[in-house]
Design a protein around this motif. Structure first.
Motif, PDB file in Angstrom:
ATOM      1  N   PHE A   1       0.987   5.503   0.520  1.00  0.00           N
ATOM      2  CA  PHE A   1       0.273   6.600   1.167  1.00  0.00           C
ATOM      3  C   PHE A   1       0.950   7.935   0.864  1.00  0.00           C
TER       4      PHE A   1
ATOM      5  N   ARG B   1      -3.682  13.003   5.025  1.00  0.00           N
ATOM      6  CA  ARG B   1      -3.138  11.665   4.792  1.00  0.00           C
ATOM      7  C   ARG B   1      -4.065  10.962   3.813  1.00  0.00           C
TER       8      ARG B   1
ATOM      9  N   ARG C   1      -4.662   7.652   0.834  1.00  0.00           N
ATOM     10  CA  ARG C   1      -4.287   6.360   0.258  1.00  0.00           C
ATOM     11  C   ARG C   1      -4.230   6.514  -1.256  1.00  0.00           C
TER      12      ARG C   1
ATOM     13  N   ASP D   1       0.844  -1.193   0.000  1.00  0.00           N
ATOM     14  CA  ASP D   1       0.000   0.000   0.000  1.00  0.00           C
ATOM     15  C   ASP D   1       0.880   1.244   0.000  1.00  0.00           C
TER      16      ASP D   1
END
Length: 568
Positions: free
Chosen positions: A465, A473, A475, A463
């Motif tokens: 970020f 923040r 994704r 993942d």
């Protein structure tokens, strides 16, 4: 003895009578049937629109005729809103900034609304080009004439809490412009921050202290302050966002992302305090209409039109709509419009699901302030339109064009709102663990006007970020095309892309050099204009600075040791 008894009874009756008259005088028009019906209307809008909390204050003929809270400060604890509840008023702050500057200009001999900012701040001051740098003045800043886009998302995620207002102003020279100077209306919180910084130079104190000493204290606004300075949020109406039709509480510290751009939107207040603000401006606007006003103060200039037709897409005209509601000009912290034939001065404000609206009707000596938090589908503008319209109709003494049914449907049936949602299907995306070069994306990316973005892979290495600013923040979700991603907010700002009625994703593109190395990324700091380019660095510049400082320090110590040995 009997005479003394009768005399005492007369005094007692007189005192009771005075008390009754005083109480009736306080209630004024509030006791009228129209206010009772208005209260019922508000409760209906709160219910059908799912508003979590609201405060409404109305002034007529210099008296407060309506002042009440609705809903809850805290939904979970069932703490009701009162007229003492604190709401963040967002861009209603702008009129405080323009009013403060007007007061400061009254104390100046040589500086006016049209004095170039460079003459006040010195030759170190710069904007994006020489034309703006050398000519921009307070009138330009406060009426949004500079031609710089809003660049709102950098403010949304929040600049560093250690950034000073001077640092912030220094970064303005790196903001690209989008429109010619003094030609088009482009709303800018950044330019209001610059205006507040100029006020600090004129007043030789912080903007916050100047507002407190020159506005809050003289008007008795003792429950007002600056949200980025708050440590205890007691008696605040908390912000809420809706997810699947349910109100979800948000972290109220998100409001502090307004730092250091306080002059654009950091003030919080109460219904009671805002009544005093309304009364002050109605009194001043009355002077504007006086024909024998030969020596007007600088405040009068803030009410005058500077930029025509600021919001043409929001205007209402007959016969499509049942009423006319047309913005004529943006002034300096105020907007002049015509509502149902009446002249109106107003402004709206929003910050982290708080929505506020203030309308003044000087010819009817009336004004209304409304602030609310959270509503179904996160469309605060819809209940606000209904509430501000009905409140205005009551104050103007005209038959309302709304009823309890239409208030829950507006703008339908006159206009059908088109939902703007992402058309991207997650099933068409690659999974991150299918990308072999995930480490290549990691690093620090910087823009001289908007700060730093940090891209980092999760511990599972599958993942990715993106960290932007104090609270941002996100994704990153990869698309089929190399370097193309969609970003969704997580953590405290989840509601910006993930709540009811919101667009789901932001496009993020990584930029490659000819030799296939990532040299930067493009992020949509402003939704209407080209994405801003952030240059990639191998590591955080603050880390580089730290390393350089350590090396320098070691070198100095080494020289000192050699010097001591030589002396021995």
């Amino acid at each position: 003895m009997i005479m003394m008894y009768l005399f005492c009874m007369l005094i007692l009756m007189f005192n009771v009578g005075v008390q009754v008259v005083s109480c009736k005088d306080q209630l004024g028009d509030y006791a009228d049937l129209k206010f009772t019906r208005f209260e019922s209307f508000i409760e209906n809008v709160i219910r059908c629109r799912g508003v979590t909390g609201a405060t409404i204050t109305m002034v007529k003929n210099n008296k407060v005729v309506f002042k009440r809270g609705f809903g809850y400060e805290n939904v979970e604890k069932r703490i009701p809103v009162t007229w003492k509840t604190k709401f963040c008023i967002g861009s209603l702050t702008k009129a405080f900034t323009s009013t403060l500057i007007a007061k400061l200009l009254d104390l100046q001999d040589s500086i006016t609304w049209d004095t170039p900012i460079r003459d006040i701040l010195g030759h170190s001051f710069r904007l994006y080009d020489n034309l703006r740098t050398e000519n921009v003045n307070l009138r330009d800043l406060l009426s949004h004439k500079v031609g710089t886009p809003p660049y709102f998302r950098a403010l949304l995620v929040g600049f560093s809490e250690n950034m000073t207002r001077e640092d912030f102003v220094r970064m303005l020279q790196h903001q690209p412009t989008a429109k010619p100077f003094r030609t088009d209306f482009l709303y800018s919180n950044y330019m209001y921050t610059l205006a507040g910084y100029v006020a600090e130079k004129l007043g030789k104190d912080t903007w916050e202290n100047l507002v407190t000493e020159m506005i809050f204290k003289p008007l008795g606004m003792s429950r007002s302050g600056f949200v980025d300075k708050v440590q205890n949020f007691k008696n605040f109406a908390f912000p809420y966002s809706f997810l699947n039709g349910t109100a979800v509480p948000l972290d109220i510290t998100l409001t502090q992302s307004v730092h250091p751009s306080g002059p654009a939107g950091s003030i919080y207040s109460t219904g009671s305090d805002m009544a005093k603000w309304i009364q002050y401006h109605l009194t001043e606007l009355n002077k504007l209409s006086t024909k024998n006003n030969d020596n007007p103060s600088n405040l009068m200039e803030t009410y005058k039109g500077q930029m025509p037709s600021p919001f043409p897409d929001n205007d209402w005209y007959r016969p499509i709509y049942p009423v006319e509601d047309v913005a004529i000009s943006y002034n300096m912290g105020w907007i002049t419009s015509i509502y149902r034939g009446f002249q109106r001065f107003w402004h709206s404000g929003g910050i982290v699901t708080y929505s506020s609206f203030l309308s003044l009707y000087p010819n009817k000596h009336s004004g209304v302030f409304i602030s609310l938090t959270g509503s179904k589908n996160n469309e605060n503008s819809l209940p606000m339109k209904a509430l501000i319209s009905m409140a205005s109709d009551v104050l103007l003494d005209v038959p309302s064009w709304l009823n309890e049914t239409s208030a829950c449907l507006t703008p339908a049936p006159w206009k059908i709102k088109v939902e703007k949602r992402s058309e991207v299907n997650k099933n068409t995306m690659f999974l991150m663990n299918n990308i072999s070069d995930i480490k290549d994306y990691e690093g620090f990316y910087e823009h001289p006007a908007f700060g730093q973005i940090n891209v980092k892979a999760a511990d599972n290495k599958s993942d990715l970020f993106l960290h932007f600013g104090r609270f941002g923040r996100m994704r990153l979700i990869p698309l089929k095309d190399k370097g193309e991603f969609l970003a969704e907010f997580i953590d405290k700002l989840w509601f910006v892309t993930g709540s009811d009625g919101k667009s789901s994703y932001y496009p993020v593109t990584f930029v490659y050099s000819e030799d296939n190395n990532i040299v930067g990324l493009k992020f949509p700091v402003d939704r209407k204009y080209d994405r801003s380019f952030f240059t990639k660095y191998c590591q955080d510049k603050s880390t580089i600075s730290l390393i350089i400082s350590i090396i320098t320090c070691c070198f100095v110590l080494h020289i000192l040791l050699i010097h001591n040995k030589v002396n021995k």
